[in-house]
Design a protein around this motif. Structure first.
Motif, PDB file in Angstrom:
ATOM      1  N   GLU A  22      59.646  27.266  79.939  1.00  0.00           N
ATOM      2  CA  GLU A  22      59.366  26.503  78.732  1.00  0.00           C
ATOM      3  C   GLU A  22      60.396  26.764  77.637  1.00  0.00           C
ATOM      4  O   GLU A  22      60.788  25.856  76.895  1.00  0.00           O
ATOM      5  N   SER A  69      63.334  35.376  78.245  1.00  0.00           N
ATOM      6  CA  SER A  69      63.127  34.122  78.955  1.00  0.00           C
ATOM      7  C   SER A  69      64.318  33.187  78.744  1.00  0.00           C
ATOM      8  O   SER A  69      64.773  32.517  79.678  1.00  0.00           O
ATOM      9  N   HIS A  83      67.174  34.473  80.789  1.00  0.00           N
ATOM     10  CA  HIS A  83      66.937  34.301  82.226  1.00  0.00           C
ATOM     11  C   HIS A  83      67.242  32.863  82.668  1.00  0.00           C
ATOM     12  O   HIS A  83      67.701  32.626  83.772  1.00  0.00           O
ATOM     13  N   CYS A  87      63.386  36.177  73.990  1.00  0.00           N
ATOM     14  CA  CYS A  87      64.829  36.156  74.257  1.00  0.00           C
ATOM     15  C   CYS A  87      65.119  36.394  75.734  1.00  0.00           C
ATOM     16  O   CYS A  87      66.083  35.846  76.280  1.00  0.00           O
TER      17      CYS A  87
HETATM   18  C1  LIG Z   1      53.415  35.700  87.485  1.00  0.00           C
HETATM   19  C2  LIG Z   1      54.474  35.204  86.528  1.00  0.00           C
HETATM   20  C3  LIG Z   1      54.353  33.930  86.009  1.00  0.00           C
HETATM   21  C4  LIG Z   1      55.313  33.449  85.133  1.00  0.00           C
HETATM   22  N1  LIG Z   1      55.167  32.182  84.667  1.00  0.00           N
HETATM   23  C5  LIG Z   1      56.108  31.708  83.806  1.00  0.00           C
HETATM   24  C6  LIG Z   1      56.002  30.384  83.271  1.00  0.00           C
HETATM   25  O1  LIG Z   1      55.051  29.642  83.579  1.00  0.00           O
HETATM   26  N2  LIG Z   1      56.977  29.961  82.430  1.00  0.00           N
HETATM   27  C7  LIG Z   1      58.019  30.769  82.089  1.00  0.00           C
HETATM   28  O2  LIG Z   1      58.862  30.340  81.322  1.00  0.00           O
HETATM   29  N3  LIG Z   1      58.134  32.007  82.567  1.00  0.00           N
HETATM   30  C8  LIG Z   1      57.222  32.498  83.401  1.00  0.00           C
HETATM   31  N4  LIG Z   1      57.360  33.766  83.884  1.00  0.00           N
HETATM   32  C9  LIG Z   1      58.551  34.542  83.485  1.00  0.00           C
HETATM   33  C10 LIG Z   1      58.284  35.292  82.195  1.00  0.00           C
HETATM   34  O3  LIG Z   1      58.164  34.399  81.127  1.00  0.00           O
HETATM   35  C11 LIG Z   1      59.396  36.304  81.893  1.00  0.00           C
HETATM   36  O4  LIG Z   1      58.837  37.216  81.027  1.00  0.00           O
HETATM   37  C12 LIG Z   1      60.642  35.753  81.246  1.00  0.00           C
HETATM   38  O5  LIG Z   1      61.205  34.730  81.986  1.00  0.00           O
HETATM   39  C13 LIG Z   1      61.695  36.857  81.127  1.00  0.00           C
HETATM   40  O6  LIG Z   1      61.421  37.646  80.018  1.00  0.00           O
HETATM   41  P1  LIG Z   1      61.469  39.215  80.092  1.00  0.00           P
HETATM   42  O7  LIG Z   1      61.464  39.726  78.729  1.00  0.00           O
HETATM   43  O8  LIG Z   1      60.385  39.672  80.978  1.00  0.00           O
HETATM   44  O9  LIG Z   1      62.910  39.450  80.733  1.00  0.00           O
HETATM   45  P2  LIG Z   1      63.386  40.427  81.871  1.00  0.00           P
HETATM   46  O10 LIG Z   1      62.635  40.197  83.115  1.00  0.00           O
HETATM   47  O11 LIG Z   1      63.431  41.805  81.355  1.00  0.00           O
HETATM   48  O12 LIG Z   1      64.870  39.905  82.035  1.00  0.00           O
HETATM   49  C14 LIG Z   1      65.162  38.656  82.616  1.00  0.00           C
HETATM   50  C15 LIG Z   1      66.665  38.443  82.627  1.00  0.00           C
HETATM   51  O13 LIG Z   1      67.134  38.261  81.323  1.00  0.00           O
HETATM   52  C16 LIG Z   1      68.035  39.319  80.944  1.00  0.00           C
HETATM   53  N5  LIG Z   1      67.681  39.651  79.563  1.00  0.00           N
HETATM   54  C17 LIG Z   1      66.470  40.007  79.096  1.00  0.00           C
HETATM   55  N6  LIG Z   1      66.525  40.152  77.761  1.00  0.00           N
HETATM   56  C18 LIG Z   1      67.792  39.876  77.381  1.00  0.00           C
HETATM   57  C19 LIG Z   1      68.468  39.836  76.158  1.00  0.00           C
HETATM   58  N7  LIG Z   1      67.822  40.083  75.008  1.00  0.00           N
HETATM   59  N8  LIG Z   1      69.758  39.525  76.160  1.00  0.00           N
HETATM   60  C20 LIG Z   1      70.424  39.261  77.286  1.00  0.00           C
HETATM   61  N9  LIG Z   1      69.834  39.273  78.482  1.00  0.00           N
HETATM   62  C21 LIG Z   1      68.528  39.577  78.541  1.00  0.00           C
HETATM   63  C22 LIG Z   1      67.815  40.402  81.942  1.00  0.00           C
HETATM   64  O14 LIG Z   1      68.970  41.168  82.112  1.00  0.00           O
HETATM   65  C23 LIG Z   1      67.446  39.621  83.161  1.00  0.00           C
HETATM   66  O15 LIG Z   1      68.600  39.137  83.772  1.00  0.00           O
HETATM   67  C24 LIG Z   1      56.423  34.271  84.751  1.00  0.00           C
HETATM   68  C25 LIG Z   1      56.529  35.555  85.267  1.00  0.00           C
HETATM   69  C26 LIG Z   1      55.580  36.040  86.137  1.00  0.00           C
HETATM   70  C27 LIG Z   1      55.720  37.424  86.685  1.00  0.00           C
END
Ligand SMILES: Cc1cc2nc3c(=O)[nH]c(=O)nc-3n(C[C@H](O)[C@H](O)[C@H](O)COP(=O)(O)OP(=O)(O)OC[C@H]3O[C@@H](n4cnc5c(N)ncnc54)[C@H](O)[C@@H]3O)c2cc1C
Lengths: 811, 296
Positions: free
Chosen positions: B121, B112, B115, B110
């Motif tokens: 993806e 992702s 965000h 969620c």
């Molecule tokens: C080295 C690296 C490589 C990556 N490669 C990829 C890739 O190839 N493809 C890809 O898709 N992603 C990639 N990512 C991103 C990764 O998938 C993130 O985990 C994802 O985009 C965000 O998920 P999170 O739970 O970490 O969210 P967070 O980082 O905690 O939050 C991201 C945003 O979403 C908001 N948010 C989070 N959860 C919710 C919710 N439930 N409701 C409302 N708002 C919310 C937050 O407030 C923030 O604004 C990469 C990240 C890194 C560090």
């Protein structure tokens, strides 16, 4: 454990590793004295501007201390790296920019607070007003008269210009006039940076009462920095103490005086408190020295049978904004020029080098300094030449590569190759690559298969000529102290600490053999300029030769003293004695023996048993004496698959044949090669510090500055050849050989694949876009937009060629 | 690169989380796995005053598989879903391409979606499977379909006080074939061009459902409608696939960046779409092999 055939040559496990792997290493950020303050920097967000005003009042209100150039300049003499090369010109560097900023990331103010986070908060409150100036970004355009100047007082953006090569300037023209085939290439490599795992960092503690400065710093050259810091900060050298325990990688990048490091020391002096500054990755990408920013045009002339008869090159090196102290900004360019003839018989060579000053971070030495570019250009020329004269690329090389009976050989650029296995390396490489093994898989995946080879020589362990003789505080020898403790164990104090490459392990192996004490009874220490003997640091693949050479010399001296004492105790002649596995014994009569521990005990506590004239101090400082330089050599081979629909390149096999003379520890050499190849692959395919037309650095995090990671690298197969060098231990440097040849091997492999479609790429990194574009253009499918290929220099008319300069080297 | 100061609230339930969001208003941000938010804060590109950490909220840590589709709670990590063999291979194959295992072990599905990175993806997958998200606030909840969820780069229809409580990724038809393909410079990187295809064909290979979603190429993930329309009602073969692939970027505002120009993305992307359609068409013929292939 008994051991008769010695510790040198064994795959001994690195004694450094348990500590590092268990998190017990001491890096700069592991040490926090009481009352320690933390620094952050306000750095220039623009490439070129006048600083109109700086207002730090809000940051000060928030509780931070802010210093600008006006505060620090009175404490620090400005510096610049001006080696004694004719005509080398550079602008002054200071701890904080004063008047003008000249590259993105240049420090403008240092902000000191109780924690790094608070310092960063306060740094955001410092208001700097910039009046932007046109940025000098393209090094070739920078050299045109009439454009904007990086340093107004210099009157031009040309830092250095020189001709290298054969003395007879007409010989090359004559060779090209006679040639059956001439091929020319125009290539570039992209700016990259070392991205050490441990970023730079300083913990400065100034004692205002004693006027002493203690600096814990992540560096590869503590004694050099001791002298430089003392000079810049107006302190006595014996009042400046540099501490380095573990160093998490340096690669040439940590061999310079950096403004932020001096500013941290100056802040500690002004505040009378310890100040710590630990660089973060964004700062590292902006402010570490950068490298490999070279544009080269080169041509080779061949006789009908493929014999090389002439070579010429035209090089523009993008030196960035400052000439780093003390190594300067010219070493890379000079080595691109002078290494180019490589392991080949090149009878006539002329090379014209210009180093431009631009609004980018300073260019300096990085693992294999200039070699990767020189080798890339030469090896690309040879592949093009092979296509032109319709010879197999290996066969063309075979006809031109040096044979053992031609050594020592003085290259057309003036380098003396002392020893080596140039021809054998090529043959072994060719034997180990089996392209047929990959053909079926490539066919299945529908990719273009390519193989590339690259032969290299590399300057290692150079003498004083390149730097010291040109006025820099960089010497050629190191000192190592060996002492035997009362219980018969030994302590070794290295003048040059490592940067992670295992110097403690190899020193112990060498001392074990020369002292006769087992490896595990030897403790190696380094990293405190107050107590350790003097050394000039890790650079130019020198430590295995120089540091180990000095360790062996010290060990021999201590051994002689132990033998003299033992001779007295055993009532035999010292010349009849040997020390093996910690026991002194009569040669040929292994049962008449005493333990080294007994000798040591007598030497320390029971000297009444000894005659007055015996030397009882079981300690000595050894120094290295040896030839001015020793060249290693070898060959790299890469097999790649190029995906025609995406332009992606995948390396499917990698072979390195390497000759660094006598191997002290093959595992350590293998590790050095693998790491170097990884960096070379990064340069060939991925790494590029991308400055836009305004000099803005777009690759500001590791999301955009692409480093190769394990899944992007092939298994690297390594073959060793051991041709002893004329140095005392027969060893040569090995630390840079991987990085030196990999970009060329990968590039040639890609072009070998693309040539099946009549396409080539000429610029690194070889991005999928560059590949796809080359394939499309070869098929007359033109692209609408401009390519991102950098400009490459035109030939300079050699009318006013002066005498050639003679090189030395920083491998 | 130190985070700016912020207040931290660990929510132990969905209700607790939405209450905290209501109390702190627009200055509060939801913290999921932190894999996007924390780097942005370290770079000080995002400076929230309060973080509401939902990663340990017990009632958000579940996912439920139903008829091949799945409903994923907000605290479920990418890795949890990816490693559940009951989840459709299309979904798992997509998830496996997100960054690296370390990232997926913390990052949430969620998060992702919320965000809304244009190269991510999951927003593309949500479009391809025509899924939806459930947005919950202290005052109530609503379900937003995929097509209405993402409004622009890093911009969604989530209002202040709302969070994504769950996402639903419905099953694709059992007879449908699928493909996920990407061009990335290194393994684990965000795609320079990515495509997700879902094709459903009858026994004579006539296409009656075509979904082609592009990501990494425009301001948001987009459906390649021209390509989809070209395939609908047609027999899927080499020729129709090629024609559809050529139309994939029609009407798509392709953006370039450091790692690839718009022209590169269009050219390489068209070939990528062709390969993906081929693969999806093959899998549509035989859904048993498609599952095996995804597992391999
Ligand atoms: C080295 C690296 C490589 C990556 N490669 C990829 C890739 O190839 N493809 C890809 O898709 N992603 C990639 N990512 C991103 C990764 O998938 C993130 O985990 C994802 O985009 C965000 O998920 P999170 O739970 O970490 O969210 P967070 O980082 O905690 O939050 C991201 C945003 O979403 C908001 N948010 C989070 N959860 C919710 C919710 N439930 N409701 C409302 N708002 C919310 C937050 O407030 C923030 O604004 C990469 C990240 C890194 C560090």
């Amino acid at each position: 454990m008994t051991l008769t055939d010695g510790w040198v040559g064994r795959r001994v496990r690195r004694s450094e590793d348990p500590k590092i792997l268990l998190g017990r290493g001491r890096f700069v950020d592991d040490v926090r004295p009481t009352r320690c303050l933390h620094a952050a920097f306000v750095r220039s967000p623009v490439a070129h501007a006048t600083i109109v005003a700086t207002d730090a009042s809000e940051a000060v209100q928030a509780g931070a201390t802010v210093f600008t150039a006006a505060d620090l300049d009175p404490l620090c003499t400005p510096w610049k790296g001006l080696l004694d090369w004719p005509g080398l010109a550079a602008g002054d560097q200071r701890p904080l920019a004063s008047g003008k900023v000249r590259h993105v990331g240049e420090p403008v103010a240092i902000v000191v607070a109780a924690s790094r986070a608070e310092a960063e908060d306060a740094a955001e409150l410092v208001d700097v007003e910039y009046a932007e100036l046109p940025a000098v970004v393209d090094p070739i355009a920078a050299l045109e008269p009439g454009g904007p100047l990086v340093h107004d007082e210099l009157g031009a953006n040309l830092a250095f210009e020189s001709w290298f090569g054969t003395k007879d300037e007409h010989a090359v023209d004559a060779a090209f006039a006679q040639a059956t085939a001439v091929v020319e290439v125009a290539m570039s490599t992209a700016r990259h940076t070392a991205t050490a795992m441990e970023p730079r960092g300083v913990l400065a503690e100034y004692d205002p009462v004693a006027r002493e400065l203690t600096v814990r710093i992540s560096t590869q050259a503590p004694n050099m920095l001791q002298s430089a810091f003392a000079e810049i900060l107006g302190l006595r050298e014996n009042s400046v103490r540099m501490l380095t325990d573990e160093v998490g990688g340096a690669f040439g990048m940590k061999a310079h005086v950096y403004p932020d490091e001096i500013a941290t020391c100056a802040a500690s002096m002004l505040l009378g408190r310890p100040v710590s500054w630990i660089q973060d990755r964004a700062e590292s990408l902006q402010s570490d020295t950068q490298a490999r920013d070279e544009r080269v045009r080169a041509a080779i002339a061949l006789a009908g049978d493929g014999t090389i008869i002439g070579l010429r090159s035209e090089i523009v090196s993008d030196g960035g904004a400052y000439s780093v102290y003390p190594r300067s900004m010219v070493t890379e360019g000079i080595q691109v020029s002078t290494i180019m003839p490589g392991p080949y018989r090149v009878p006539a060579y002329r090379s014209h080098l210009r180093v431009a000053i631009t609004n980018k971070a300073p260019l300096a030495v990085y693992r294999a300094v200039g070699h990767p570019v020189a080798i890339l250009v030469m090896e690309a020329l040879l592949d093009e030449a092979a296509r032109a004269v319709k010879l197999d690329p290996a066969e063309l090389r075979r006809r031109n590569i040096l044979k053992p009976e031609e050594l020592p050989y003085t290259s057309a650029a003036g380098h003396v190759y002392d020893s080596g296995s140039h021809r054998e390396s090529l043959e072994r490489l060719v034997d180990r690559i089996d392209i047929g093994r990959h053909a079926a898989a490539a066919r299945r995946r529908g990719t273009l298969l390519g193989v590339g080879i690259a032969c290299f020589v590399e300057v290692t362990a150079p003498g004083v000529a390149f730097y010291g003789a040109r006025g820099a505080p960089i010497t050629a020898h190191d000192q190592v102290e060996v002492r035997v403790e009362p219980d018969g164990t030994a302590t070794v104090l290295l003048g040059t600490p490592g940067q992670g490459q295992g110097l403690h392990t190899t020193a112990a192996q060498v001392v074990a053999d020369h002292l006769g004490i087992p490896f595990d009874r030897i403790n190696v220490l380094s990293g405190d300029t107050r107590t350790m003997p003097h050394g000039t640091g890790v650079w130019a693949s020198r430590s295995a030769v120089v540091s180990s050479g000095a360790a062996a010399a010290a060990a021999r001296e201590v051994k002689a003293r132990m033998l003299a004492i033992a001779a007295h105790l055993m009532e035999v002649d010292a010349s009849d004695l040997e020390i093996v596995d910690g026991a002194v014994r009569v040669a040929g009569a292994p049962d008449s023996r005493i333990d080294v521990a007994h000798v040591a005990e007598v030497a320390h506590w029971r000297t009444h048993q000894l005659p007055d004239d015996l030397q009882v101090a079981l300690a000595a400082i050894g120094e290295y004496r040896g030839p001015n330089v020793t060249f290693n050599n070898g060959a790299h081979g890469a097999v790649v698959e190029v995906d025609e629909s995406s332009g992606l390149v995948r390396i499917v096999d990698y072979v390195c044949v390497e000759d660094c003379g006598v191997l002290i520890n093959p595992d350590i050499v293998d590790g050095q090669i693998r790491g170097g190849v990884a960096q070379g692959v990064g340069g060939a395919l991925l790494e590029r510090l991308h400055y836009d037309g305004d000099g803005q650095l777009l690759t500001s995090t590791l999301l955009d500055y692409l480093l190769p990671a394990a899944p992007d690298l092939p298994d690297i197969r390594i073959t060793h050849i051991e041709t002893p060098s004329p140095t005392p231990l027969g060893v040569k440097g090995a630390g840079e050989a991987g990085a030196a040849g990999a970009p060329a091997a990968v590039h040639n492999a890609v072009n070998n694949a693309l040539a099946q479609r009549g396409a080539r790429v000429w610029h690194q990194p070889i991005t999928p876009e560059r590949v796809l574009r080359a394939l499309d253009e070869a098929a007359d499918r033109l692209w609408p937009d401009r390519s991102d290929a950098p400009a490459v220099p035109r030939w300079t008319d050699p009318e006013s060629e002066p005498e050639c300069d003679q090189p030395e080297g920083d491998g | 690169m130190k985070l700016p100061a912020f207040a931290y609230h660990r929510a132990d339930s969905l209700a607790d989380a939405v209450d905290a969001l209501a109390v702190h208003g627009p200055e509060a941000r939801v913290l999921g796995g932190g894999q996007s938010l924390l780097p942005l804060m370290a770079l000080r590109m995002s400076v929230p005053e309060v973080l509401v950490d939902i990663s340990t909220a017990a009632d958000l840590r579940h996912h439920e598989v139903h008829d091949g589709g799945v409903t994923v709670g907000a605290a479920v990590t990418t890795r949890t879903l990816e490693t559940d063999p009951g989840v459709h291979p299309l979904i798992r194959s997509c998830l496996a391409r997100i960054g690296h295992v370390e990232i997926r072990t913390r990052g949430t599905v969620c998060g992702s979606l919320a965000h809304a990175d244009p190269a991510a993806e999951l927003p593309a997958l949500l479009l391809a499977v025509e899924g939806s998200v459930e947005l919950v606030a202290a005052h109530g909840s609503r379900v937003v379909p995929a097509a209405e969820f993402v409004a622009g780069p890093y911009t969604t229809s989530i209002d202040d006080g709302e969070l994504v409580a769950a996402a639903t990724l419905p099953a694709i038809a059992a007879s449908a074939g699928w493909s996920v393909r990407e061009i990335a410079r290194r393994s684990g990187d965000f795609a320079l061009v990515g495509v997700i295809c879902v094709l459903d064909v009858d026994r004579s290979r006539r296409c009656h459902d075509a979904r082609v979603v592009l990501f990494g190429v425009a301001a948001t993930a987009v459906r390649a409608t021209a390509a989809e329309e070209a395939l609908l009602g047609e027999i899927v073969d080499g020729l129709s696939v090629e024609q559809a692939a050529e139309l994939a970027f029609t009407g798509v505002d392709v953006l370039g960046d450091l790692h690839g120009s718009a022209e590169y993305r269009r050219r390489a992307g068209a070939r990528l779409v062709a390969a993906a359609l081929d693969e999806a068409a093959d899998r549509a013929h035989d859904t048993t092999t498609s599952r095996a292939a995804a597992r391999a």
